[in-house]
Design a protein around this motif. Structure first.
Motif, PDB file in Angstrom:
ATOM      1  N   UNK A  98       0.821  -1.218   0.000  1.00 46.91           N
ATOM      2  CA  UNK A  98       0.000   0.000   0.000  1.00 46.91           C
ATOM      3  C   UNK A  98       0.853   1.265   0.000  1.00 46.91           C
ATOM      4  N   UNK A  99       2.173   1.120  -0.182  1.00 47.17           N
ATOM      5  CA  UNK A  99       3.075   2.248   0.008  1.00 47.17           C
ATOM      6  C   UNK A  99       2.752   3.424  -0.910  1.00 47.17           C
ATOM      7  N   UNK A 100       2.337   3.174  -2.137  1.00 45.76           N
ATOM      8  CA  UNK A 100       2.034   4.285  -3.046  1.00 45.76           C
ATOM      9  C   UNK A 100       0.837   5.085  -2.548  1.00 45.76           C
ATOM     10  N   UNK A 101      -0.147   4.384  -2.004  1.00 48.33           N
ATOM     11  CA  UNK A 101      -1.301   5.090  -1.436  1.00 48.33           C
ATOM     12  C   UNK A 101      -0.894   5.875  -0.197  1.00 48.33           C
ATOM     13  N   UNK A 102      -0.032   5.293   0.630  1.00 52.24           N
ATOM     14  CA  UNK A 102       0.470   6.025   1.797  1.00 52.24           C
ATOM     15  C   UNK A 102       1.213   7.276   1.364  1.00 52.24           C
ATOM     16  N   UNK A 103       1.993   7.172   0.289  1.00 51.82           N
ATOM     17  CA  UNK A 103       2.731   8.341  -0.203  1.00 51.82           C
ATOM     18  C   UNK A 103       1.779   9.473  -0.587  1.00 51.82           C
ATOM     19  N   UNK A 104       0.681   9.113  -1.244  1.00 53.12           N
ATOM     20  CA  UNK A 104      -0.283  10.137  -1.663  1.00 53.12           C
ATOM     21  C   UNK A 104      -0.926  10.809  -0.452  1.00 53.12           C
TER      22      UNK A 104
END
Length: 280
Positions: free
Chosen positions: A148-154
């Motif tokens: 889920x890291x990309x969503x966390x980045x957003x």
């Protein structure tokens, strides 16, 4: 002696089958799958294994001595019957030992509790089966947070309702190694193990992700109802409450318990420093 693993086309079942091959117990290893073609790449014999088909299960378990039962994904009231189909078929086919992948969590008071209760019922059914047994209660997988890291980045943050609660996380490779040992070593018979590594708060999880991915995530606590509504909007009316209930359990301390991993696996659980370092 033959070992069989159910749900071999799924992530955990496939990982356990792989761990058994790596362990090389000197015995045949069989995978059962509802759709055998989906497990064809495991390099072991694959037989049909639909939890809804008792006759098929009985035939596929012929000659099996030890069975790894991966908990099903159906609704709680359905999975109890499915698991009973597997247990009954195992007993009728002459299986001697069942190892079950159960789960940790709050047994009452959350929207995840019905799933925990269904797993506890299967645990009771296995203990009453007359077979040798071992039960593993899995901690929470760490992999979804990594995925889920990309969503966390957003978002710039991890956002859920766990608050300062500590959670016993684990990973599929670590669980798989433990289950391979539990299947092949009789000293585990009759034991119920809580399987997880060092416990983490959400703020500590954010720090590990920051080191691994060069991010600057923080943790933002949400109130439970707000988080439930968010998860339902994102994941739907079944899975949304399940995820929200897991984090409510973390908040309430249901996943802050001692680990039995080293007893089950014969070695300590991989440290989170080592796990996250391996992602780079």
């Amino acid at each position: 002696m033959t070992i069989a693993v159910t749900a071999a086309s799924g992530q955990l079942g496939a990982a356990i089958a792989h761990a058994l091959v790596e362990l090389d117990p000197g015995e045949p290893i069989i995978g059962l799958a509802r759709t055998p073609a989906k497990a064809a790449g495991l390099g072991i014999e694959i037989r049909p294994g639909d939890y809804e088909d008792p006759d098929q299960l009985r035939a596929s378990l012929d000659g099996v001595d030890r069975l790894l039962l991966v908990s099903g994904m159906a609704a709680p009231e359905v999975r109890i019957g499915q698991h009973r189909n597997v247990i009954t078929a195992a007993r009728e086919a002459g299986v001697k030992k069942v190892v079950y992948t159960s789960v940790q969590g709050a047994e009452t008071g959350t929207s995840f509790s019905p799933i925990i209760q269904s797993n506890r019922q299967t645990e009771a059914d296995i203990r009453a089966s007359g077979l040798d047994w071992v039960i593993g209660r899995n901690g929470i997988y760490i992999e979804p947070d990594v995925d889920y890291i990309e969503s966390y980045k957003k978002l710039g943050a991890i956002m859920n309702s766990a608050g300062d609660g500590r959670c016993g996380y684990t990973s599929r490779p670590e669980l798989s190694y433990a289950y391979a040992r539990m299947l092949t070593e009789p000293k585990h018979d009759g034991q119920t193990y809580h399987l997880h590594g060092d416990k983490l708060t959400q703020a500590e999880l954010a720090e590990h992700l920051n080191r691994a991915f060069g991010t600057e995530l923080t943790y933002r606590a949400m109130i439970q109802q707000e988080f439930l509504e968010f998860e339902v909007s994102e994941l739907g009316a079944f899975l949304g409450p399940v995820i929200a209930g897991i984090y409510q359990g973390i908040h309430d301390g249901a996943l802050d318990r001692p680990s039995d991993f080293e007893k089950a696996a014969g070695r300590p659980h991989q440290s989170w420093e080592a796990y996250f370092a391996s992602l780079g």
